[in-house]
Design an enzyme around this catalytic site. Structure first.
Site, PDB file in Angstrom:
ATOM      1  N   HIS A 155      38.209 -31.807  71.645  1.00 20.16           N
ATOM      2  CA  HIS A 155      36.845 -31.346  71.946  1.00 20.16           C
ATOM      3  C   HIS A 155      36.306 -30.426  70.865  1.00 20.16           C
ATOM      4  O   HIS A 155      35.092 -30.180  70.814  1.00 20.16           O
ATOM      5  CB  HIS A 155      36.804 -30.660  73.318  1.00 20.16           C
ATOM      6  N   ASP A 186      43.457 -34.487  74.498  1.00 17.18           N
ATOM      7  CA  ASP A 186      42.660 -33.418  73.886  1.00 17.18           C
ATOM      8  C   ASP A 186      43.307 -32.897  72.598  1.00 17.18           C
ATOM      9  O   ASP A 186      43.370 -31.683  72.374  1.00 17.18           O
ATOM     10  CB  ASP A 186      42.442 -32.276  74.874  1.00 17.18           C
ATOM     11  N   SER A 264      40.702 -22.503  71.208  1.00 20.72           N
ATOM     12  CA  SER A 264      41.043 -23.923  71.304  1.00 20.72           C
ATOM     13  C   SER A 264      41.669 -24.426  70.013  1.00 20.72           C
ATOM     14  O   SER A 264      41.146 -24.201  68.920  1.00 20.72           O
ATOM     15  CB  SER A 264      39.791 -24.745  71.598  1.00 20.72           C
TER      16      SER A 264
END
Length: 574
Positions: A155, A186, A264
């Site tokens: 993402h 992911d 992230s």
């Protein structure tokens, strides 16, 4: 005579608590020392005051954590040093400072492999599928692994137009190339062609799957500054976890270390300095704090081996069945299970799954690859732990085979099943491709996907979308690999479509009596139509009837009015 000065009380020395809370403003004659690593354009990197964020009540939600970059702030907030003295003239002179950072201990080498990821995204516009949305920038974290590669979250680079990487302590951003994006897990794999980027950096080494209460340290570049950030905690839970970005369920680690926006893609290290996972999402809920989630090494290694084996990411396979727990003793007896037999009952089988040819509804799956399955669908995982048997399936690769033992009519059967990826009627991702569309007489036809529903109805699409679309999203199964759910997304108003203006997101079932299988099939039928009228059968027994000649001739004018370059997307022209 000397300078005349007013006499006053000697200022009281500030306590430590007061020194922390007071503000400091640098005058134009003051010289303020700035640490060498600070970025003059970012106040957060120079110890500026941070207010406590107001607590906002919100629903429980798993969300990926990538920081969307705000506009750069230009105000310089200086750091109070306390090394100024007053001269006889009242002006401030700064005493020479010791370069304290020269005596600092060198950071752990593994931290030098952590990089900051800058990405420019250009998302598709599902409301107007012939164009894209305005681009925006985000920042996240990543880390260098072997073979000149960098790992980050999928993402973090989704719908990317440009990706840049910056190493710790460097002022240079290097252009990166995206090698593979794994939407289900992911994870994304990047590389940099500039040799200078790889100089002086040792790749991160992967460690074993940690145990409960093992210490973990999350390293990355979260919101609040340009320098590296380190948070620590322990592994608090390990289970099959719902991946918010991938809309799948894979093995995940829950930790109590803070994971914020921008974290992230950053690595999680164990106490030996080896990577045990990738930070990727956190739990947003008013009643919880510091619950973050990490992608563990088995999932990471599966992604990397999949890429190396196939030259591209092929995905995680699934068994392709919906199953029911067999915890009720009467249910087990009615099916003919012996007291020592355990397993789960098959409810439905996906028609597109390879095992649909051998498995049947009401079969009881007793074991998978020799591992017995309990009545609640779990299998032994480690000492004192159990986990969902889908974990065994996720360890396989697309095209691999597995031995499945089932109970059918009190008879034990064994099947060697080929595993494949999941085919959804409403896909969870469009994998970076632009959305498909077809326009005739102002009717905009498109295929439904989860990003489309999210674009039309927001993050709470599971509550706000039409019931029939949600029912198909949650329960419907694709009957073939190329089946799509086609809808009229909107009607571009024109004289030719008077009376149909209010049709929005309504499924198209048939065209001139023929079933609509997918968007490309519908476009072909309309383009080849020679009948006097075109009739579209919609859900709720609604129909649209247009005169063929008038509808096709009006299409070009409608496209010109709305500045639409083509009546269909490029993928439908092939």
């Amino acid at each position: 005579m000397g300078d005349k000065r007013k006499r006053g009380r000697k200022p009281k020395a500030a306590t430590n608590e007061e020194s922390v809370s007071q503000d400091f403003t640098a005058s134009k004659n003051d010289v303020v020392p700035i640490p060498a690593e600070a970025d003059a354009s970012d106040p957060d990197s120079q110890g500026g005051h941070c207010s406590q964020p107001k607590k906002i009540k919100r629903k429980e939600k798993l969300e990926p954590d990538a920081e969307v970059l705000p506009e750069r702030r230009s105000t310089l907030i200086a750091e109070q040093s306390g090394d100024c003295v007053l001269t006889g003239s009242g002006s401030a002179v700064v005493q020479p400072l010791m370069l304290k950072w020269e005596n600092e201990v060198k950071a752990v080498p593994s931290m030098d492999a952590v990089v900051k990821v800058f990405c420019v995204h250009t998302e598709p516009n599902f409301s107007l599928p012939w164009q894209r949305k305005r681009q925006y920038s985000s920042s996240s974290s990543g880390f260098i692994v072997g073979k000149r590669r960098v790992l980050t979250n999928a993402h973090s680079v989704e719908h990317h137009t440009q990706v840049k990487l910056k190493k710790r302590g460097s002022d240079t951003k290097y252009l990166a190339t995206v090698l593979a994006i794994g939407t289900e897990c992911d994870i994304a794999l990047l590389t940099v062609s500039d040799d200078e980027f790889w100089e002086g950096v040792s790749p991160v080494e992967f460690g074993d799957l940690p145990a409960l209460q093992d210490a973990v340290t999350v390293v990355g570049y979260p919101i609040g500054g340009d320098t590296i950030s380190v948070t620590s905690g322990v592994v608090s839970r390990m289970e099959i976890l719902s991946y918010a970005h991938g809309s799948t369920e894979l093995l995940g680690l829950q930790i109590d270390a803070a994971i914020n926006s921008g974290n992230s893609g950053g690595p999680a290290f164990n106490d030996k300095g080896k990577c045990v996972g990738i930070a990727f999402q956190s739990l947003k809920h008013e009643d919880v704090e510091n619950i973050g989630y990490v992608i563990p090494t088995p999932v990471i290694e599966h992604f990397i081996k999949d890429y190396e084996k196939n030259g591209a990411y092929t995905g995680f396979p699934v068994l392709g069945v919906e199953w029911q727990k067999m915890e009720n003793p009467d249910l087990r007896m009615s099916i003919g299970m012996a007291p020592d037999q355990k397993g789960v009952r098959i409810r439905r089988i996906e028609p597109t799954a390879p095992e649909s040819n051998v498995l049947k509804p009401s079969d009881v799956i007793l074991s998978f690859d020799g591992v017995n399955i309990a009545n609640d669908g779990t299998v032994p995982f480690r000492h004192g732990e159990r986990i969902g048997f889908s974990y065994l399936v996720s360890q396989k690769y697309t095209g691999d085979r597995a031995l499945v033992k089932v109970l059918r009519n009190s008879e034990i059967l064994k099947f060697n099943i080929k595993l494949a990826t999941h085919k959804r009627l409403i896909p969870a991702h469009i994998k970076g491709r632009p959305p498909s569309y077809y326009i005739v007489a102002g009717f905009v036809f498109t295929a439904v996907s989860v990003p489309y529903l999210r674009s039309e109805y927001g993050k709470e699409y599971e509550f706000d979308a039409p019931v029939k679309l949600l029912e198909k999203h949650l329960h419907a199964m694709a009957q073939s690999v190329d089946e799509q759910l086609v809808v009229i997304s909107q009607v571009l108003v024109s004289d030719v479509n008077i009376g149909y203006e209010e049709i929005v997101n309504t499924q198209v079932l048939a065209f001139n009596g023929k079933h609509v299988k997918n968007l490309k099939g519908l476009a072909s039928m309309v383009e080849d139509c020679k009948d006097e009228y075109m009739k579209f059968d919609l859900e709720y027994q609604q129909i649209v009837v247009l005169k063929t000649g008038a509808a096709k001739s009006a299409t070009s004018d409608i496209l010109k009015t709305h500045c639409i370059p083509s009546a269909m997307s490029d993928d439908l022209k092939a």
